[in-house]
Design a protein around this motif. Structure first.
Motif, short mmCIF file in Angstrom:
data_model
loop_
_atom_site.label_atom_id
_atom_site.label_comp_id
_atom_site.label_asym_id
_atom_site.label_seq_id
_atom_site.Cartn_x
_atom_site.Cartn_y
_atom_site.Cartn_z
N SER A 1 0.81 -1.22 0.00
CA SER A 1 0.00 0.00 0.00
C SER A 1 0.85 1.28 0.00
CB SER A 1 -0.93 0.00 1.22
OG SER A 1 -0.16 -0.03 2.39
N ASP A 2 2.17 1.15 0.01
CA ASP A 2 3.05 2.31 0.05
C ASP A 2 4.32 2.01 -0.73
OD1 ASP A 2 2.29 4.67 1.38
OD2 ASP A 2 2.29 3.61 3.30
N PHE A 3 5.18 3.01 -0.85
CA PHE A 3 6.48 2.83 -1.48
C PHE A 3 7.51 2.49 -0.41
CE2 PHE A 3 4.29 5.45 -4.64
CZ PHE A 3 4.54 4.69 -5.77
N ILE A 4 7.37 1.28 0.16
CA ILE A 4 8.25 0.83 1.23
C ILE A 4 8.75 -0.57 0.91
CG2 ILE A 4 8.42 0.26 3.68
CD1 ILE A 4 6.01 2.12 4.17
N ILE A 5 10.08 -0.74 0.98
CA ILE A 5 10.65 -2.08 0.92
C ILE A 5 11.48 -2.28 2.18
CG2 ILE A 5 10.66 -2.28 -1.60
CD1 ILE A 5 13.69 -1.71 -1.53
N SER A 6 11.56 -3.51 2.63
CA SER A 6 12.39 -3.86 3.77
C SER A 6 13.34 -4.95 3.32
CB SER A 6 11.53 -4.34 4.94
OG SER A 6 10.69 -3.29 5.38
N LEU A 7 14.60 -4.83 3.74
CA LEU A 7 15.64 -5.74 3.26
C LEU A 7 16.49 -6.25 4.42
CD1 LEU A 7 16.81 -3.41 0.36
CD2 LEU A 7 15.42 -5.49 0.11
N SER A 8 17.09 -7.41 4.21
CA SER A 8 18.05 -7.92 5.18
C SER A 8 19.31 -7.05 5.11
CB SER A 8 18.41 -9.37 4.84
OG SER A 8 19.14 -9.42 3.63
N LYS A 9 20.27 -7.32 5.96
CA LYS A 9 21.48 -6.50 5.99
C LYS A 9 22.46 -6.85 4.87
CE LYS A 9 21.19 -4.91 10.63
NZ LYS A 9 21.84 -4.59 11.86
N ARG A 10 22.21 -7.94 4.17
CA ARG A 10 23.07 -8.33 3.04
C ARG A 10 22.22 -8.79 1.85
NH1 ARG A 10 25.94 -10.26 7.46
NH2 ARG A 10 27.93 -9.22 7.75
N PRO A 11 21.39 -7.90 1.33
CA PRO A 11 20.50 -8.33 0.25
C PRO A 11 21.23 -8.51 -1.07
CG PRO A 11 20.32 -5.98 0.54
CD PRO A 11 21.24 -6.48 1.63
N LYS A 12 20.74 -9.42 -1.87
CA LYS A 12 21.23 -9.59 -3.24
C LYS A 12 20.48 -8.59 -4.12
CE LYS A 12 23.83 -13.26 -2.62
NZ LYS A 12 25.25 -13.25 -2.93
N TYR A 13 21.07 -8.28 -5.25
CA TYR A 13 20.39 -7.38 -6.19
C TYR A 13 19.06 -7.97 -6.62
CZ TYR A 13 24.60 -4.53 -6.59
OH TYR A 13 25.66 -3.69 -6.32
N PHE A 14 19.03 -9.29 -6.81
CA PHE A 14 17.77 -9.93 -7.21
C PHE A 14 16.67 -9.63 -6.19
CE2 PHE A 14 14.67 -13.30 -6.87
CZ PHE A 14 14.17 -13.34 -8.16
N THR A 15 16.99 -9.74 -4.91
CA THR A 15 15.99 -9.50 -3.86
C THR A 15 15.48 -8.06 -3.91
OG1 THR A 15 17.02 -11.18 -2.46
CG2 THR A 15 15.56 -9.60 -1.37
N ILE A 16 16.39 -7.11 -4.07
CA ILE A 16 15.99 -5.70 -4.14
C ILE A 16 15.08 -5.50 -5.36
CG2 ILE A 16 16.77 -3.31 -4.37
CD1 ILE A 16 19.45 -4.30 -3.04
N GLY A 17 15.52 -6.03 -6.50
CA GLY A 17 14.72 -5.90 -7.72
C GLY A 17 13.36 -6.55 -7.57
N HIS A 18 13.34 -7.74 -6.97
CA HIS A 18 12.09 -8.48 -6.77
C HIS A 18 11.10 -7.63 -5.95
CE1 HIS A 18 9.79 -12.30 -6.33
NE2 HIS A 18 9.44 -11.77 -5.16
N GLU A 19 11.58 -7.02 -4.89
CA GLU A 19 10.69 -6.21 -4.04
C GLU A 19 10.23 -4.95 -4.77
OE1 GLU A 19 9.47 -7.79 -1.71
OE2 GLU A 19 11.02 -9.33 -1.56
N LEU A 20 11.10 -4.37 -5.59
CA LEU A 20 10.68 -3.20 -6.37
C LEU A 20 9.63 -3.59 -7.42
CD1 LEU A 20 14.08 -1.35 -6.82
CD2 LEU A 20 12.17 -0.68 -5.34
N VAL A 21 9.76 -4.77 -8.00
CA VAL A 21 8.75 -5.24 -8.95
C VAL A 21 7.41 -5.42 -8.23
CG1 VAL A 21 8.05 -7.16 -10.46
CG2 VAL A 21 10.36 -6.23 -10.63
N HIS A 22 7.44 -5.91 -6.99
CA HIS A 22 6.18 -5.99 -6.23
C HIS A 22 5.53 -4.62 -6.09
CE1 HIS A 22 5.67 -10.12 -5.14
NE2 HIS A 22 6.78 -10.19 -4.42
N LEU A 23 6.34 -3.60 -5.83
CA LEU A 23 5.77 -2.26 -5.72
C LEU A 23 5.13 -1.84 -7.04
CD1 LEU A 23 8.40 -0.26 -3.61
CD2 LEU A 23 6.28 -1.34 -2.84
#
Length: 161
Positions: free
Chosen positions: A50-72
């Motif tokens: 419902s917002d422009f918020i992602i939460s990540l672990s302290k050592r995220p992979k680029y895939f994980t960041i991209g995956h969460e942005l695609v969800h947004l």
């Protein structure tokens, strides 16, 4: 590019925030938006629907960041079909930067080695997304094309043998 706003727990996570900045180069959808980046201690990543918020672990992979942005994008803009498999496909297809981790939801025969075939799978996902314009069975097509990689690898066994 998006304005990155770290939560209190992420303010000193310079490497994570730098990875988010690098990732955002491939997400023009977020230009001019404010993206809140928080910490997720239980999962590699998560996104607020419902917002422009992602939460990540302290050592995220680029895939994980991209995956969460695609969800947004799926939930904020509606330009990418909803679903985890779709999210993996659109993340893999977006750029080679996001090939640093094997996807979790787009699955295939374990005979296909991700490191060996990730560029082929990237290409197949890009082609599948183009195919989606005319054929809604693009996920089926992508899976069949990935299955062919197993045959090419020489590890595939005909089930009738």
């Amino acid at each position: 590019m998006a304005e990155i706003i770290p939560t209190e727990k992420m303010k000193n996570q310079y490497k994570v925030l730098q990875k988010v900045r690098e990732t955002l180069q491939y997400f023009p959808e977020f230009d001019g938006k404010r993206l809140i980046v928080g910490h997720d201690q239980y999962h590699p990543g998560s996104a607020s629907l419902s917002d422009f918020i992602i939460s990540l672990s302290k050592r995220p992979k680029y895939f994980t960041i991209g995956h969460e942005l695609v969800h947004l994008i799926q939930y904020q803009f509606g330009t990418i079909p909803k679903g985890e498999v779709q999210c993996d496909i659109f993340t893999i297809a977006r750029h080679e930067l996001f090939l640093d981790l094997e996807p979790s939801y787009l699955q295939w025969d374990d005979k296909i080695d991700w490191e060996t075939y990730k560029l082929d799978i990237h290409r197949i996902c890009k082609e599948g997304i183009k195919l989606r314009q005319e054929n809604r069975k693009y996920i089926y097509w992508i899976r069949k094309e990935i299955e062919k990689l197993s045959i090419l690898s020489g590890k595939w066994k005909d089930p009738s043998d």
